[in-house]
Write a protein that holds these residues in place. Structure first.
Motif, PDB file in Angstrom:
ATOM      1  N   LEU A 193       0.776  -1.186  -0.064  1.00 56.42           N
ATOM      2  CA  LEU A 193      -0.018  -0.021   0.092  1.00 56.42           C
ATOM      3  C   LEU A 193       0.828   1.112   0.002  1.00 56.42           C
ATOM      4  N   THR A 194       0.503   2.067  -0.954  1.00 56.02           N
ATOM      5  CA  THR A 194       1.324   3.422  -1.004  1.00 56.02           C
ATOM      6  C   THR A 194       0.545   4.485  -0.887  1.00 56.02           C
ATOM      7  N   THR A 195       1.007   5.646  -0.047  1.00 55.12           N
ATOM      8  CA  THR A 195       0.449   6.827  -0.048  1.00 55.12           C
ATOM      9  C   THR A 195       1.478   7.914   0.367  1.00 55.12           C
ATOM     10  N   CYS A 196       0.941   9.143   0.154  1.00 58.49           N
ATOM     11  CA  CYS A 196       1.850  10.526   0.303  1.00 58.49           C
ATOM     12  C   CYS A 196       2.052  10.559   1.717  1.00 58.49           C
ATOM     13  N   HIS A 197       3.391  11.139   2.063  1.00 61.19           N
ATOM     14  CA  HIS A 197       3.872  11.331   3.354  1.00 61.19           C
ATOM     15  C   HIS A 197       4.791  12.591   3.464  1.00 61.19           C
ATOM     16  N   PRO A 198       4.780  13.399   4.459  1.00 57.01           N
ATOM     17  CA  PRO A 198       3.735  13.599   5.544  1.00 57.01           C
ATOM     18  C   PRO A 198       2.385  13.862   4.986  1.00 57.01           C
ATOM     19  N   GLU A 199       1.281  13.906   6.112  1.00 52.77           N
ATOM     20  CA  GLU A 199       0.024  14.496   5.607  1.00 52.77           C
ATOM     21  C   GLU A 199       0.232  15.944   4.766  1.00 52.77           C
ATOM     22  N   PHE A 200      -0.324  16.119   4.149  1.00 55.33           N
ATOM     23  CA  PHE A 200      -0.605  17.614   3.244  1.00 55.33           C
ATOM     24  C   PHE A 200       0.788  17.811   2.625  1.00 55.33           C
ATOM     25  N   SER A 201       1.453  16.767   2.107  1.00 57.81           N
ATOM     26  CA  SER A 201       2.813  16.688   1.394  1.00 57.81           C
ATOM     27  C   SER A 201       2.650  15.529   0.426  1.00 57.81           C
ATOM     28  N   ALA A 202       3.308  15.869  -0.574  1.00 61.97           N
ATOM     29  CA  ALA A 202       3.767  14.650  -1.500  1.00 61.97           C
ATOM     30  C   ALA A 202       5.390  14.285  -1.654  1.00 61.97           C
ATOM     31  N   ALA A 203       5.908  14.959  -0.696  1.00 63.16           N
ATOM     32  CA  ALA A 203       7.404  14.897  -0.576  1.00 63.16           C
ATOM     33  C   ALA A 203       8.048  13.478  -0.491  1.00 63.16           C
ATOM     34  N   TYR A 204       7.326  12.717   0.188  1.00 62.62           N
ATOM     35  CA  TYR A 204       7.751  11.196   0.273  1.00 62.62           C
ATOM     36  C   TYR A 204       6.418  10.312   0.026  1.00 62.62           C
ATOM     37  N   ARG A 205       6.770   9.164  -0.004  1.00 64.15           N
ATOM     38  CA  ARG A 205       5.659   7.805   0.177  1.00 64.15           C
ATOM     39  C   ARG A 205       5.813   7.093   1.337  1.00 64.15           C
ATOM     40  N   LEU A 206       4.761   7.004   1.822  1.00 63.69           N
ATOM     41  CA  LEU A 206       4.568   5.839   3.070  1.00 63.69           C
ATOM     42  C   LEU A 206       3.891   4.652   2.448  1.00 63.69           C
ATOM     43  N   VAL A 207       4.883   3.845   2.653  1.00 61.19           N
ATOM     44  CA  VAL A 207       4.687   2.604   2.112  1.00 61.19           C
ATOM     45  C   VAL A 207       4.547   1.251   3.290  1.00 61.19           C
ATOM     46  N   VAL A 208       3.407   0.562   2.971  1.00 58.10           N
ATOM     47  CA  VAL A 208       3.248  -0.522   4.039  1.00 58.10           C
ATOM     48  C   VAL A 208       3.494  -1.941   3.240  1.00 58.10           C
ATOM     49  N   PHE A 209       4.161  -2.916   3.696  1.00 58.85           N
ATOM     50  CA  PHE A 209       4.358  -4.084   3.130  1.00 58.85           C
ATOM     51  C   PHE A 209       3.694  -5.114   3.773  1.00 58.85           C
ATOM     52  N   ALA A 210       3.062  -6.107   3.242  1.00 56.12           N
ATOM     53  CA  ALA A 210       2.287  -7.266   3.727  1.00 56.12           C
ATOM     54  C   ALA A 210       2.406  -8.548   2.846  1.00 56.12           C
ATOM     55  N   GLU A 211       2.096  -9.648   3.548  1.00 56.49           N
ATOM     56  CA  GLU A 211       2.320 -10.877   2.913  1.00 56.49           C
ATOM     57  C   GLU A 211       1.036 -11.551   3.216  1.00 56.49           C
ATOM     58  N   LEU A 212       0.676 -12.490   2.107  1.00 54.24           N
ATOM     59  CA  LEU A 212      -0.538 -13.615   1.988  1.00 54.24           C
ATOM     60  C   LEU A 212      -0.342 -14.516   3.162  1.00 54.24           C
ATOM     61  N   ALA A 213      -1.274 -14.383   4.220  1.00 55.43           N
ATOM     62  CA  ALA A 213      -1.441 -15.372   5.389  1.00 55.43           C
ATOM     63  C   ALA A 213      -2.437 -16.438   5.222  1.00 55.43           C
ATOM     64  N   GLY A 214      -3.241 -16.496   4.299  1.00 58.61           N
ATOM     65  CA  GLY A 214      -4.470 -17.231   4.167  1.00 58.61           C
ATOM     66  C   GLY A 214      -5.380 -16.918   3.256  1.00 58.61           C
ATOM     67  N   ARG A 215      -6.458 -17.769   3.089  1.00 59.64           N
ATOM     68  CA  ARG A 215      -7.752 -17.461   2.342  1.00 59.64           C
ATOM     69  C   ARG A 215      -8.891 -18.061   2.950  1.00 59.64           C
TER      70      ARG A 215
END
Length: 222
Positions: A193-215
């Motif tokens: 998941l990617t989004t702008c960082h910090p809030e109200f700025s596009a200077a960086y990207r906040l990135v969250v990584f995850a892995e499949l655990a089940g279905r």
């Protein structure tokens, strides 16, 4: 002098009012637009999924679903459902295909060319943090072990957060098949998941990584 001061005060009040209206539009105006789009997208997705289930039953051809779409959606069309239990039971967004400006105004967008739900590789999704519903506003709260759910027509794919980082916008390798390792061959199903960082700025990207655990089978909703 009094006239000048009075004029400056009036200008300041007018500027403050205009700024306030602008901020209100950024929060509520754009948010209302996304809310309406999300309603339409959710209905579109359910209709398409229901039609696909009826077709499979009529053809008597049960098959294992590999992704959320029976046919690849075009940019701006509904793709899958995103839920994050940590943000409450009401947190649910229809993910659209594409990450263009118009796409992300509707909701979170699936990066074209990245993996689909449950597939080996990296399913990458971008979203706004401050405007247009701000679907990823609280992504900085996600921690290792938190669940991220991706719903398709028949299956809920359960991903768990593994890490979080902040990068420059030029770091497109976070959406690579193996995040941060461009050219590497993926061996497991991942979600980013990617989004702008910090809030109200596009200077960086906040990135969250995850892995499949089940279905698990997707719960039928009435």
């Amino acid at each position: 002098m009094r006239t000048v001061l009075r004029s400056l005060a009036e200008l300041a009040m007018t500027a403050g009012l205009v700024f306030g209206l602008f901020v209100a539009y950024l929060y509520w105006g754009t948010g209302e637009y996304t809310h309406r789009q999300q309603g339409d997208l959710h209905d579109e997705l359910e209709r398409r999924w229901n039609a696909a289930r009826v077709h499979r039953l009529a053809a008597d051809e049960p098959r294992r679903e590999k992704s959320g779409a029976t046919a690849a959606p075009t940019d701006g069309q509904a793709y899958a459902l995103l839920r994050i239990p940590k943000f409450g039971s009401s947190y649910e967004y229809t993910v659209v295909q594409g990450t263009g400006t118009a796409d992300l105004r509707k909701g979170p967008g699936h990066y074209p060319g990245t993996a689909g739900p449950g597939e080996i590789g990296n399913m990458a999704i971008a979203g706004h943090r401050t405007t247009y519903g701000a679907p990823f506003r609280r992504n900085d709260e996600l921690a290792r072990g938190d669940e991220i759910l991706i719903d398709t027509a028949t299956t809920t794919f359960v991903y768990t957060v593994t890490s979080r980082t902040v990068v420059r916008p030029s770091r497109t390798d976070v959406a690579a098949p193996v995040p941060e390792h461009a050219g590497a061959r993926p061996r497991k199903a991942m979600l980013t998941l990617t989004t702008c960082h910090p809030e109200f700025s596009a200077a960086y990207r906040l990135v969250v990584f995850a892995e499949l655990a089940g279905r698990r089978p997707r719960a039928t909703r009435t």
